[in-house]
Motif scaffolding. Structure first.
Motif, PDB file in Angstrom:
ATOM      1  N   ALA A  27       0.963  -1.192   0.003  1.00 42.92           N
ATOM      2  CA  ALA A  27       0.087   0.006   0.022  1.00 42.92           C
ATOM      3  C   ALA A  27       1.040   1.198  -0.158  1.00 42.92           C
ATOM      4  CB  ALA A  27      -0.764   0.102   1.314  1.00 42.92           C
ATOM      5  N   ARG A  33       5.766   7.254  -1.079  1.00 42.41           N
ATOM      6  CA  ARG A  33       5.791   8.115  -2.016  1.00 42.41           C
ATOM      7  C   ARG A  33       6.944   9.113  -1.911  1.00 42.41           C
ATOM      8  NH1 ARG A  33       0.085   8.229  -0.950  1.00 42.41           N
ATOM      9  NH2 ARG A  33      -0.024  10.300   0.119  1.00 42.41           N
ATOM     10  N   ALA A  65      -3.241   3.010  -2.720  1.00 46.10           N
ATOM     11  CA  ALA A  65      -2.771   4.283  -1.768  1.00 46.10           C
ATOM     12  C   ALA A  65      -3.271   3.516  -0.217  1.00 46.10           C
ATOM     13  CB  ALA A  65      -3.804   5.567  -1.989  1.00 46.10           C
ATOM     14  N   ASP A  66      -2.636   4.141   0.851  1.00 43.00           N
ATOM     15  CA  ASP A  66      -2.822   3.292   2.051  1.00 43.00           C
ATOM     16  C   ASP A  66      -4.001   4.005   2.568  1.00 43.00           C
ATOM     17  OD1 ASP A  66      -2.640   2.832   4.789  1.00 43.00           O
ATOM     18  OD2 ASP A  66      -0.347   2.484   4.719  1.00 43.00           O
ATOM     19  N   ILE A  67      -5.128   2.893   2.381  1.00 42.24           N
ATOM     20  CA  ILE A  67      -6.306   3.527   3.028  1.00 42.24           C
ATOM     21  C   ILE A  67      -6.574   3.671   4.443  1.00 42.24           C
ATOM     22  CG2 ILE A  67      -8.993   2.719   3.105  1.00 42.24           C
ATOM     23  CD1 ILE A  67      -8.347   0.648   0.646  1.00 42.24           C
ATOM     24  N   LYS A  68      -5.666   2.839   4.962  1.00 45.41           N
ATOM     25  CA  LYS A  68      -5.771   3.195   6.672  1.00 45.41           C
ATOM     26  C   LYS A  68      -5.131   4.618   7.011  1.00 45.41           C
ATOM     27  CE  LYS A  68      -4.893  -1.922   7.305  1.00 45.41           C
ATOM     28  NZ  LYS A  68      -3.899  -2.739   7.188  1.00 45.41           N
ATOM     29  N   MET A  78      -5.481  16.626   2.563  1.00 45.95           N
ATOM     30  CA  MET A  78      -4.950  16.187   1.134  1.00 45.95           C
ATOM     31  C   MET A  78      -4.659  17.322   0.115  1.00 45.95           C
ATOM     32  SD  MET A  78      -5.654  12.996   1.742  1.00 45.95           S
ATOM     33  CE  MET A  78      -5.514  11.879  -0.060  1.00 45.95           C
ATOM     34  N   ALA A  84       1.711  13.196  -3.753  1.00 47.26           N
ATOM     35  CA  ALA A  84       1.491  12.385  -5.066  1.00 47.26           C
ATOM     36  C   ALA A  84       1.576  13.107  -5.884  1.00 47.26           C
ATOM     37  CB  ALA A  84      -0.118  11.950  -4.698  1.00 47.26           C
ATOM     38  N   LEU A 107      -3.645  -2.134  -7.869  1.00 47.36           N
ATOM     39  CA  LEU A 107      -5.082  -1.471  -7.812  1.00 47.36           C
ATOM     40  C   LEU A 107      -5.138  -0.064  -7.312  1.00 47.36           C
ATOM     41  CD1 LEU A 107      -6.564  -4.651  -5.623  1.00 47.36           C
ATOM     42  CD2 LEU A 107      -6.714  -4.196  -8.095  1.00 47.36           C
ATOM     43  N   GLY A 109      -4.121   3.279  -6.774  1.00 48.49           N
ATOM     44  CA  GLY A 109      -2.896   4.082  -6.915  1.00 48.49           C
ATOM     45  C   GLY A 109      -1.911   3.264  -7.416  1.00 48.49           C
ATOM     46  N   PRO A 131     -10.523   0.220  -8.160  1.00 49.26           N
ATOM     47  CA  PRO A 131     -11.524  -0.201  -6.997  1.00 49.26           C
ATOM     48  C   PRO A 131     -11.911   1.070  -6.237  1.00 49.26           C
ATOM     49  CG  PRO A 131      -9.657  -1.023  -6.038  1.00 49.26           C
ATOM     50  CD  PRO A 131      -9.186  -0.241  -7.549  1.00 49.26           C
ATOM     51  N   ILE A 135     -14.929   2.215  -2.102  1.00 49.27           N
ATOM     52  CA  ILE A 135     -14.639   2.836  -0.811  1.00 49.27           C
ATOM     53  C   ILE A 135     -14.769   4.205  -0.872  1.00 49.27           C
ATOM     54  CG2 ILE A 135     -12.616   0.905  -0.121  1.00 49.27           C
ATOM     55  CD1 ILE A 135     -10.574   3.302  -1.221  1.00 49.27           C
ATOM     56  N   TRP A 141      -5.384   9.601  -9.387  1.00 51.60           N
ATOM     57  CA  TRP A 141      -3.812   9.962  -9.672  1.00 51.60           C
ATOM     58  C   TRP A 141      -3.907   9.510 -11.065  1.00 51.60           C
ATOM     59  CZ3 TRP A 141       0.388   6.955  -6.528  1.00 51.60           C
ATOM     60  CH2 TRP A 141       1.437   7.687  -6.264  1.00 51.60           C
TER      61      TRP A 141
HETATM   62  N1  CO8 Z   1      -4.466   0.423   1.957  1.00 53.94           N
HETATM   63  C1  CO8 Z   1      -4.062  -0.132   3.425  1.00 53.94           C
HETATM   64  N2  CO8 Z   1      -3.920  -1.301   3.444  1.00 53.94           N
HETATM   65  C2  CO8 Z   1      -3.895  -2.361   2.619  1.00 53.94           C
HETATM   66  C3  CO8 Z   1      -4.517  -2.000   1.410  1.00 53.94           C
HETATM   67  C4  CO8 Z   1      -4.632  -0.443   0.989  1.00 53.94           C
HETATM   68  N3  CO8 Z   1      -4.789  -0.131  -0.057  1.00 53.94           N
HETATM   69  N4  CO8 Z   1      -4.625  -3.127   0.651  1.00 53.94           N
HETATM   70  C5  CO8 Z   1      -4.430  -4.069   1.344  1.00 53.94           C
HETATM   71  N5  CO8 Z   1      -4.216  -3.614   2.661  1.00 53.94           N
HETATM   72  C6  CO8 Z   1      -3.591  -4.419   3.861  1.00 53.94           C
HETATM   73  C7  CO8 Z   1      -4.813  -5.121   4.473  1.00 53.94           C
HETATM   74  O1  CO8 Z   1      -5.643  -4.143   5.145  1.00 53.94           O
HETATM   75  C8  CO8 Z   1      -4.211  -6.120   5.355  1.00 53.94           C
HETATM   76  O2  CO8 Z   1      -3.592  -5.753   6.351  1.00 53.94           O
HETATM   77  P1  CO8 Z   1      -3.784  -6.342   7.919  1.00 53.94           P
HETATM   78  O3  CO8 Z   1      -3.347  -7.856   7.654  1.00 53.94           O
HETATM   79  O4  CO8 Z   1      -3.026  -5.587   8.822  1.00 53.94           O
HETATM   80  O5  CO8 Z   1      -5.403  -6.593   7.963  1.00 53.94           O
HETATM   81  C9  CO8 Z   1      -3.072  -6.871   4.335  1.00 53.94           C
HETATM   82  O6  CO8 Z   1      -2.934  -5.650   3.428  1.00 53.94           O
HETATM   83  C10 CO8 Z   1      -3.572  -7.996   3.431  1.00 53.94           C
HETATM   84  O7  CO8 Z   1      -4.632  -7.515   2.946  1.00 53.94           O
HETATM   85  P2  CO8 Z   1      -6.072  -8.630   2.845  1.00 53.94           P
HETATM   86  O8  CO8 Z   1      -6.268  -9.347   4.015  1.00 53.94           O
HETATM   87  O9  CO8 Z   1      -7.187  -7.764   2.486  1.00 53.94           O
HETATM   88  O10 CO8 Z   1      -5.559  -9.459   1.560  1.00 53.94           O
HETATM   89  P3  CO8 Z   1      -6.551 -10.192   0.586  1.00 53.94           P
HETATM   90  O11 CO8 Z   1      -5.650 -11.184  -0.239  1.00 53.94           O
HETATM   91  O12 CO8 Z   1      -7.842 -11.070   1.309  1.00 53.94           O
HETATM   92  O13 CO8 Z   1      -6.998  -8.943  -0.512  1.00 53.94           O
HETATM   93  C11 CO8 Z   1      -7.028  -7.125  -1.877  1.00 53.94           C
HETATM   94  C12 CO8 Z   1      -6.540  -8.114  -1.375  1.00 53.94           C
HETATM   95  C13 CO8 Z   1      -8.288  -7.664  -2.639  1.00 53.94           C
HETATM   96  C14 CO8 Z   1      -6.102  -6.558  -2.707  1.00 53.94           C
HETATM   97  C15 CO8 Z   1      -7.622  -6.394  -0.626  1.00 53.94           C
HETATM   98  O14 CO8 Z   1      -6.628  -6.158   0.240  1.00 53.94           O
HETATM   99  C16 CO8 Z   1      -8.306  -4.903  -0.945  1.00 53.94           C
HETATM  100  O15 CO8 Z   1      -9.172  -4.994  -1.586  1.00 53.94           O
HETATM  101  N6  CO8 Z   1      -7.355  -3.893  -1.008  1.00 53.94           N
HETATM  102  C17 CO8 Z   1      -7.844  -2.471  -1.462  1.00 53.94           C
HETATM  103  C18 CO8 Z   1      -7.836  -2.267  -2.530  1.00 53.94           C
HETATM  104  C19 CO8 Z   1      -8.245  -0.696  -2.923  1.00 53.94           C
HETATM  105  O16 CO8 Z   1      -9.272  -0.259  -2.553  1.00 53.94           O
HETATM  106  N7  CO8 Z   1      -7.057   0.063  -3.353  1.00 53.94           N
HETATM  107  C20 CO8 Z   1      -7.487   1.509  -3.693  1.00 53.94           C
HETATM  108  C21 CO8 Z   1      -7.146   2.135  -2.676  1.00 53.94           C
HETATM  109  S1  CO8 Z   1      -7.573   3.907  -2.987  1.00 53.94           S
HETATM  110  C22 CO8 Z   1      -6.333   4.630  -3.941  1.00 53.94           C
HETATM  111  O17 CO8 Z   1      -5.413   4.149  -4.432  1.00 53.94           O
HETATM  112  C23 CO8 Z   1      -6.427   6.091  -4.500  1.00 53.94           C
HETATM  113  C24 CO8 Z   1      -5.483   6.221  -5.403  1.00 53.94           C
HETATM  114  C25 CO8 Z   1      -5.191   8.010  -5.557  1.00 53.94           C
HETATM  115  C26 CO8 Z   1      -3.838   8.347  -5.427  1.00 53.94           C
HETATM  116  C27 CO8 Z   1      -3.598   9.640  -4.769  1.00 53.94           C
HETATM  117  C28 CO8 Z   1      -2.404   9.733  -3.905  1.00 53.94           C
HETATM  118  C29 CO8 Z   1      -2.792  10.225  -2.456  1.00 53.94           C
END
Ligand code: CO8
Length: 258
Positions: A27, A33, A65-68, A78, A84, A107, A109, A131, A135, A141
């Motif tokens: 993430a 970044r 991007a790191d959702i947490k 932001m 970014a 996925l 970012g 995706p 959320i 980006w």
């Molecule tokens: N942010 C933070 N943590 C994440 C992210 C993420 N994007 N993706 C995965 N993780 C973490 C999980 O929370 C988990 O952590 P923990 O063990 O501490 O609970 C660990 O990684 C493993 O993930 P999963 O248990 O969920 O693994 P799965 O194999 O079950 O699922 C997936 C994999 C399908 C990829 C799932 O993790 C998922 O859906 N992730 C989120 C994907 C997503 O929504 N991405 C988009 C984020 S928003 C974005 O990118 C906007 C970009 C804009 C950029 C501008 C910059 C500011």
């Protein structure tokens, strides 16, 4: 240089930057970044580096991007702290070819960062997606812009509105990815391709990159003129003389990179 969230390395003329937050599926945090921007700057300023590979690990290129880290941010947070956009500008201004080597999830970012690179090579297990809709957000980006340019309006709408993932084969026939390789030995394949590109004349590589990027910014006539002038300017280089002489003399060229 040691980083916390990435690993940056150089093998001959190929720079390799790998995301290194495996437990969070790479993430993209603020720190990541920041470090990515630093590593790209350093490699862009290093004359020894001719091609850069950006990669992750087998399970994830980057899951966005790191959702947490983002979840509690305000608009002002932001808006005021926007590293970014800085990183995007650094990538856009990087003159050497940059290859995204995607295995596993790319996925949000992560997909957007891959699309900022010059081209994408994918392992068979690659999964691309925007995706953000699921959320309560949207691609921020370049996803709506670059994805549309690469795969067309219909598929970009489908991807961004459903948030579904695209596998490597679909990504290849849709134009997002240039080639797909088996997971095993994937990075070695990418390294070989990068080394092949790095063995060209460095200024000619840069001119080709500029010409292709120009096609995205301008109309056909202006683009054709830009390309033709670049082609003519090649005749002011030593490498044109060397390359054509080497062909005629049936030997390998010895580039002077000038
Ligand atoms: N942010 C933070 N943590 C994440 C992210 C993420 N994007 N993706 C995965 N993780 C973490 C999980 O929370 C988990 O952590 P923990 O063990 O501490 O609970 C660990 O990684 C493993 O993930 P999963 O248990 O969920 O693994 P799965 O194999 O079950 O699922 C997936 C994999 C399908 C990829 C799932 O993790 C998922 O859906 N992730 C989120 C994907 C997503 O929504 N991405 C988009 C984020 S928003 C974005 O990118 C906007 C970009 C804009 C950029 C501008 C910059 C500011």
């Amino acid at each position: 240089m040691q980083y916390e969230t990435i690993i940056a390395d150089r093998e001959d003329a190929v720079g390799i930057i790998a995301f290194n937050r495996p437990e969070q599926l790479n993430a993209i945090s603020i720190k990541l970044r920041e470090e990515l921007a630093e590593a790209f700057q350093a490699m862009s300023n290093d004359d020894q580096v001719r091609v850069i590979i950006l990669t992750g690990n087998e399970k994830a290129f980057a899951a966005g991007a790191d959702i947490k880290e983002m979840q509690s941010k305000s608009y002002m947070d932001m808006y005021l702290f926007d590293n970014a956009s800085r990183l995007q500008a650094i990538l856009q201004n990087c003159r050497n070819p940059v290859i995204a080597a995607v295995s596993g999830y790319a996925l949000g970012g992560g997909c957007e960062l891959a699309m900022m690179c010059d081209f994408i090579l994918a392992a068979e297990n690659a999964k691309f997606g925007q995706p953000e809709v699921s959320i309560g957000a949207l691609p921020g980006w370049g996803g709506t812009q670059r994805l549309t340019g690469l795969v067309g309006k219909s598929k970009a709408m489908d991807m961004c509105l459903t948030g579904r993932m695209m596998d490597a084969r679909e990504a290849e026939y849709s134009g997002l990815v240039s080639r797909v390789f088996p997971v095993e030995g994937f990075l070695d394949e990418v390294r070989q391709i990068a080394a092949r590109i790095a063995s060209n004349s460095a200024p000619i590589n840069r001119m080709i990159k500029e010409c292709i990027n120009q096609s995205l910014e301008t109309n056909l006539q202006s683009g054709l003129l830009f390309e033709h002038r670049q082609f003519q300017s090649v005749f002011a280089t030593e490498d044109q003389k060397e390359g054509m002489s080497a062909f005629v003399e049936k030997r390998k060229p010895r580039w002077k990179n000038s």
